[in-house]
Design a protein around this motif. Structure first.
Motif, PDB file in Angstrom:
ATOM      1  N   ALA A 131       0.849  -1.210   0.000  1.00 28.63           N
ATOM      2  CA  ALA A 131       0.000   0.000   0.000  1.00 28.63           C
ATOM      3  C   ALA A 131       0.879   1.252   0.000  1.00 28.63           C
ATOM      4  CB  ALA A 131      -0.917  -0.005   1.225  1.00 28.63           C
ATOM      5  N   LEU A 132       1.907   1.256   0.819  1.00 24.87           N
ATOM      6  CA  LEU A 132       2.773   2.442   0.891  1.00 24.87           C
ATOM      7  C   LEU A 132       3.579   2.602  -0.401  1.00 24.87           C
ATOM      8  CD1 LEU A 132       4.055   2.146   4.606  1.00 24.87           C
ATOM      9  CD2 LEU A 132       2.072   3.399   3.749  1.00 24.87           C
ATOM     10  N   ALA A 133       4.008   1.466  -0.974  1.00 27.30           N
ATOM     11  CA  ALA A 133       4.804   1.539  -2.207  1.00 27.30           C
ATOM     12  C   ALA A 133       3.967   2.028  -3.385  1.00 27.30           C
ATOM     13  CB  ALA A 133       5.402   0.162  -2.513  1.00 27.30           C
ATOM     14  N   ALA A 134       2.650   1.794  -3.329  1.00 24.91           N
ATOM     15  CA  ALA A 134       1.774   2.189  -4.447  1.00 24.91           C
ATOM     16  C   ALA A 134       1.467   3.685  -4.436  1.00 24.91           C
ATOM     17  CB  ALA A 134       0.466   1.393  -4.382  1.00 24.91           C
ATOM     18  N   ASP A 135       1.871   4.358  -3.370  1.00 21.25           N
ATOM     19  CA  ASP A 135       1.536   5.789  -3.239  1.00 21.25           C
ATOM     20  C   ASP A 135       2.479   6.625  -4.104  1.00 21.25           C
ATOM     21  OD1 ASP A 135       0.678   8.258  -2.407  1.00 21.25           O
ATOM     22  OD2 ASP A 135       1.735   8.191  -0.486  1.00 21.25           O
ATOM     23  N   ASP A 136       1.917   7.275  -5.103  1.00 20.45           N
ATOM     24  CA  ASP A 136       2.776   8.087  -5.984  1.00 20.45           C
ATOM     25  C   ASP A 136       2.392   9.571  -5.905  1.00 20.45           C
ATOM     26  OD1 ASP A 136       0.339   8.031  -7.179  1.00 20.45           O
ATOM     27  OD2 ASP A 136       1.029   7.316  -9.136  1.00 20.45           O
ATOM     28  N   SER A 137       1.798   9.969  -4.779  1.00 19.43           N
ATOM     29  CA  SER A 137       1.400  11.374  -4.650  1.00 19.43           C
ATOM     30  C   SER A 137       2.627  12.246  -4.385  1.00 19.43           C
ATOM     31  CB  SER A 137       0.356  11.520  -3.556  1.00 19.43           C
ATOM     32  OG  SER A 137       0.794  10.898  -2.385  1.00 19.43           O
ATOM     33  N   PRO A 138       2.511  13.544  -4.687  1.00 17.17           N
ATOM     34  CA  PRO A 138       3.675  14.422  -4.501  1.00 17.17           C
ATOM     35  C   PRO A 138       4.064  14.529  -3.029  1.00 17.17           C
ATOM     36  CG  PRO A 138       1.726  15.688  -5.184  1.00 17.17           C
ATOM     37  CD  PRO A 138       1.345  14.246  -5.231  1.00 17.17           C
ATOM     38  N   SER A 139       5.338  14.834  -2.802  1.00 17.67           N
ATOM     39  CA  SER A 139       5.857  14.894  -1.433  1.00 17.67           C
ATOM     40  C   SER A 139       5.956  16.346  -0.969  1.00 17.67           C
ATOM     41  CB  SER A 139       7.233  14.234  -1.390  1.00 17.67           C
ATOM     42  OG  SER A 139       7.907  14.619  -0.205  1.00 17.67           O
ATOM     43  N   VAL A 140       5.196  16.680   0.064  1.00 17.49           N
ATOM     44  CA  VAL A 140       5.254  18.037   0.631  1.00 17.49           C
ATOM     45  C   VAL A 140       6.639  18.285   1.246  1.00 17.49           C
ATOM     46  CG1 VAL A 140       4.291  19.553   2.415  1.00 17.49           C
ATOM     47  CG2 VAL A 140       2.777  18.142   1.024  1.00 17.49           C
ATOM     48  N   SER A 141       7.173  17.258   1.893  1.00 16.73           N
ATOM     49  CA  SER A 141       8.482  17.450   2.547  1.00 16.73           C
ATOM     50  C   SER A 141       9.574  17.692   1.509  1.00 16.73           C
ATOM     51  CB  SER A 141       8.819  16.255   3.431  1.00 16.73           C
ATOM     52  OG  SER A 141       8.860  15.072   2.674  1.00 16.73           O
ATOM     53  N   ALA A 142       9.514  16.980   0.386  1.00 20.21           N
ATOM     54  CA  ALA A 142      10.521  17.191  -0.659  1.00 20.21           C
ATOM     55  C   ALA A 142      10.372  18.595  -1.244  1.00 20.21           C
ATOM     56  CB  ALA A 142      10.376  16.136  -1.760  1.00 20.21           C
ATOM     57  N   TYR A 143       9.119  19.016  -1.443  1.00 12.25           N
ATOM     58  CA  TYR A 143       8.894  20.370  -1.973  1.00 12.25           C
ATOM     59  C   TYR A 143       9.486  21.406  -1.027  1.00 12.25           C
ATOM     60  CZ  TYR A 143       6.625  24.428  -4.032  1.00 12.25           C
ATOM     61  OH  TYR A 143       6.411  25.650  -4.617  1.00 12.25           O
ATOM     62  N   ARG A 268      13.348  15.580   6.190  1.00 13.44           N
ATOM     63  CA  ARG A 268      13.302  16.623   5.151  1.00 13.44           C
ATOM     64  C   ARG A 268      12.695  17.920   5.692  1.00 13.44           C
ATOM     65  NH1 ARG A 268      12.469  11.974   1.848  1.00 13.44           N
ATOM     66  NH2 ARG A 268      10.193  12.051   1.980  1.00 13.44           N
ATOM     67  N   TYR A 269      11.647  17.802   6.529  1.00 18.51           N
ATOM     68  CA  TYR A 269      11.083  19.026   7.128  1.00 18.51           C
ATOM     69  C   TYR A 269      12.144  19.724   7.979  1.00 18.51           C
ATOM     70  CZ  TYR A 269       6.406  17.319   5.820  1.00 18.51           C
ATOM     71  OH  TYR A 269       5.299  16.879   5.128  1.00 18.51           O
ATOM     72  N   ALA A 270      12.923  18.934   8.714  1.00 21.00           N
ATOM     73  CA  ALA A 270      13.965  19.530   9.561  1.00 21.00           C
ATOM     74  C   ALA A 270      15.009  20.248   8.695  1.00 21.00           C
ATOM     75  CB  ALA A 270      14.620  18.445  10.414  1.00 21.00           C
ATOM     76  N   ARG A 271      15.396  19.618   7.593  1.00 17.26           N
ATOM     77  CA  ARG A 271      16.379  20.270   6.697  1.00 17.26           C
ATOM     78  C   ARG A 271      15.783  21.533   6.072  1.00 17.26           C
ATOM     79  NH1 ARG A 271      17.798  14.785   5.511  1.00 17.26           N
ATOM     80  NH2 ARG A 271      16.540  14.706   3.617  1.00 17.26           N
ATOM     81  N   ALA A 272      14.500  21.466   5.698  1.00 15.24           N
ATOM     82  CA  ALA A 272      13.836  22.655   5.133  1.00 15.24           C
ATOM     83  C   ALA A 272      13.831  23.780   6.157  1.00 15.24           C
ATOM     84  CB  ALA A 272      12.406  22.307   4.722  1.00 15.24           C
ATOM     85  N   GLU A 330      -3.643  11.578   2.515  1.00 15.38           N
ATOM     86  CA  GLU A 330      -2.406  12.362   2.479  1.00 15.38           C
ATOM     87  C   GLU A 330      -2.108  12.805   1.049  1.00 15.38           C
ATOM     88  OE1 GLU A 330      -0.174  13.477   5.000  1.00 15.38           O
ATOM     89  OE2 GLU A 330      -1.995  13.050   6.123  1.00 15.38           O
ATOM     90  N   GLY A 331      -2.486  11.962   0.091  1.00 13.53           N
ATOM     91  CA  GLY A 331      -2.281  12.317  -1.315  1.00 13.53           C
ATOM     92  C   GLY A 331      -3.153  13.497  -1.719  1.00 13.53           C
ATOM     93  N   ALA A 332      -4.388  13.530  -1.219  1.00  8.63           N
ATOM     94  CA  ALA A 332      -5.279  14.669  -1.517  1.00  8.63           C
ATOM     95  C   ALA A 332      -4.686  15.949  -0.945  1.00  8.63           C
ATOM     96  CB  ALA A 332      -6.668  14.414  -0.930  1.00  8.63           C
ATOM     97  N   PHE A 333      -4.189  15.857   0.275  1.00  8.68           N
ATOM     98  CA  PHE A 333      -3.557  17.011   0.931  1.00  8.68           C
ATOM     99  C   PHE A 333      -2.316  17.461   0.150  1.00  8.68           C
ATOM    100  CE2 PHE A 333       0.189  17.732   3.728  1.00  8.68           C
ATOM    101  CZ  PHE A 333      -0.074  19.029   4.117  1.00  8.68           C
ATOM    102  N   SER A 334      -1.420  16.523  -0.134  1.00 10.65           N
ATOM    103  CA  SER A 334      -0.141  16.920  -0.734  1.00 10.65           C
ATOM    104  C   SER A 334      -0.327  17.440  -2.161  1.00 10.65           C
ATOM    105  CB  SER A 334       0.863  15.755  -0.704  1.00 10.65           C
ATOM    106  OG  SER A 334       0.435  14.704  -1.532  1.00 10.65           O
ATOM    107  N   THR A 335      -1.290  16.878  -2.889  1.00 16.23           N
ATOM    108  CA  THR A 335      -1.546  17.349  -4.252  1.00 16.23           C
ATOM    109  C   THR A 335      -2.078  18.779  -4.227  1.00 16.23           C
ATOM    110  OG1 THR A 335      -2.024  15.100  -4.956  1.00 16.23           O
ATOM    111  CG2 THR A 335      -2.824  16.867  -6.383  1.00 16.23           C
ATOM    112  N   GLN A 336      -3.031  19.027  -3.343  1.00 18.12           N
ATOM    113  CA  GLN A 336      -3.628  20.373  -3.259  1.00 18.12           C
ATOM    114  C   GLN A 336      -2.561  21.403  -2.870  1.00 18.12           C
ATOM    115  OE1 GLN A 336      -4.406  22.289  -0.230  1.00 18.12           O
ATOM    116  NE2 GLN A 336      -5.363  23.909  -1.397  1.00 18.12           N
TER     117      GLN A 336
END
Ligand SMILES: [Fe+2]
Ligand SMILES: [Fe+2]
Length: 350
Positions: A131-143, A268-272, A330-336
């Motif tokens: 289930a986690l591997a199938a998630d291809d939504s954008p990453s807020v932390s990477a952004y 990633r949030y900490a580095r940001a 989380e995908g709905a959140f990160s996409t928006q």
């Protein structure tokens, strides 16, 4: 700089600091209505308890609909801190429970029909990992790590405040519904989320510290009016799983997914945050999660998920569904959020 700018933490250079809140209000105020559902609900809640007639939700997207998600969030809030000026007896008013159930069923169905099919062999470990591997939504932390501005980071904190200021509470509903290994694992994780008995170390308190360092208002519920449906649905799904015993498997699976997807994003949030020059007290919430969730992810997978599936094998599919539901909301959140930021727009409601 208007008072609204300051409240939202958007003062120039985020240098205008709000005074540290003395004693945060326990119950947030109901927000302004967003549409017919919240209009009818809020107006009913301001009156005496009793049978209410509320409109049925008719939107096509319960996860992202601002009005519908906010109405459900308010129903759930009655079971957490309550709402200012609202009689606590509304919590168990049968007609309100009926309305909540109508919205819960729509949310569960919307998520169920949106999650991708996954291949798994019946073992919850395989299922959750798939289930986690199938998630291809954008990453807020990477952004945020690569391109986020201080305004984006403040917005991120405002979105997350809907959950983080009551961090761990929705999953805690599971404890009396579990037994044996799964219960012990859940209690261990939750105890650490609550600071192991030290109020200043509770993760919700650390998040409030981060908000204040950003110049934001850390009062519980302060930004509810600004938070869109796609974010509120992320909290609603945990409250729904938590408040319905039949969803105990999904609740456990959601927490397992949470813990297994925490270390990388929080690093990633900490580095940001450090790249943006935030203070160490502002970053501490994220550092603490990198440390704590190295262990929590193992306890969650090996003892909570496997322990529950061993004790109640019929819940295996629900446990996996909990992780899928996490990815969906989380995908709905990160996409928006990332699409708004990448277009230079605010991700918050006006
Ligand atoms: Fe935490
Ligand atoms: Fe954790």
């Amino acid at each position: 700089v208007t008072s609204t700018d300051v409240r939202a933490g958007f003062a120039p250079g985020h240098l205008v600091r709000l005074p540290r809140a003395a004693a945060p209000e326990i119950a947030p105020c109901p927000p302004r209505p967003r549409g017919p559902l919240t209009e009818a609900l809020i107006s009913a809640l301001r009156g005496p308890t009793g049978p209410l007639r509320l409109p049925l939700a008719r939107g096509s997207d319960p996860v992202r609909d601002d009005d519908e998600a906010c109405a459900l969030y308010l129903c759930f809030e009655l079971t957490y801190r309550g709402l200012a000026g609202v009689d606590d007896r509304w919590e168990h008013e049968p007609s309100l429970i009926g309305f909540r159930r109508h919205l819960e069923d729509r949310l569960a169905e919307a998520i169920r029909s949106s999650v991708p099919a996954i291949d798994w062999d019946g073992s919850v470990v395989t299922g959750i990992r798939a289930a986690l591997a199938a998630d291809d939504s954008p990453s807020v932390s990477a952004y945020l790590e690569q391109a986020g501005t201080i305004r984006d980071f403040c917005e991120f904190a405002i979105h997350r405040s809907a959950y983080q200021l009551k961090e761990a509470d929705p999953h805690t509903w599971a404890i009396p519904r579990l037994s044996g290994t799964a219960k012990a694992a859940m209690v261990k994780i939750q105890s650490e989320e609550y600071g192991d008995g030290v109020a200043s170390e509770m993760h919700a308190t650390l998040f409030a510290d981060t908000m204040r360092e950003l110049g934001l208002d850390a009062t519980y519920g302060a930004y509810l009016e600004r938070i869109p449906g796609s974010t509120l649905s992320g909290v609603n799904v945990i409250s729904m799983f938590g408040l319905n015993r039949r969803w105990r498997g999904a609740l456990a699976g959601h927490l397992v997914g949470f813990e297994m997807t925490s270390v990388g994003p929080n690093a990633r949030y900490a580095r940001a945050a450090r790249r943006l020059g935030l203070s160490e007290p502002a970053v501490r919430f994220f550092d603490v999660h990198v440390d704590a969730d190295e262990e929590h992810q193992v306890v969650a997978e090996e003892r909570l998920a496997v322990g529950l599936a061993t004790a109640e094998p019929q819940l295996a599919a629900d446990i996996v569904f909990g992780a899928q539901a996490l990815c969906a909301v989380e995908g709905a959140f990160s996409t928006q959020v990332t699409s708004a930021w990448s277009q230079g727009r605010s991700s918050l409601l006006r």
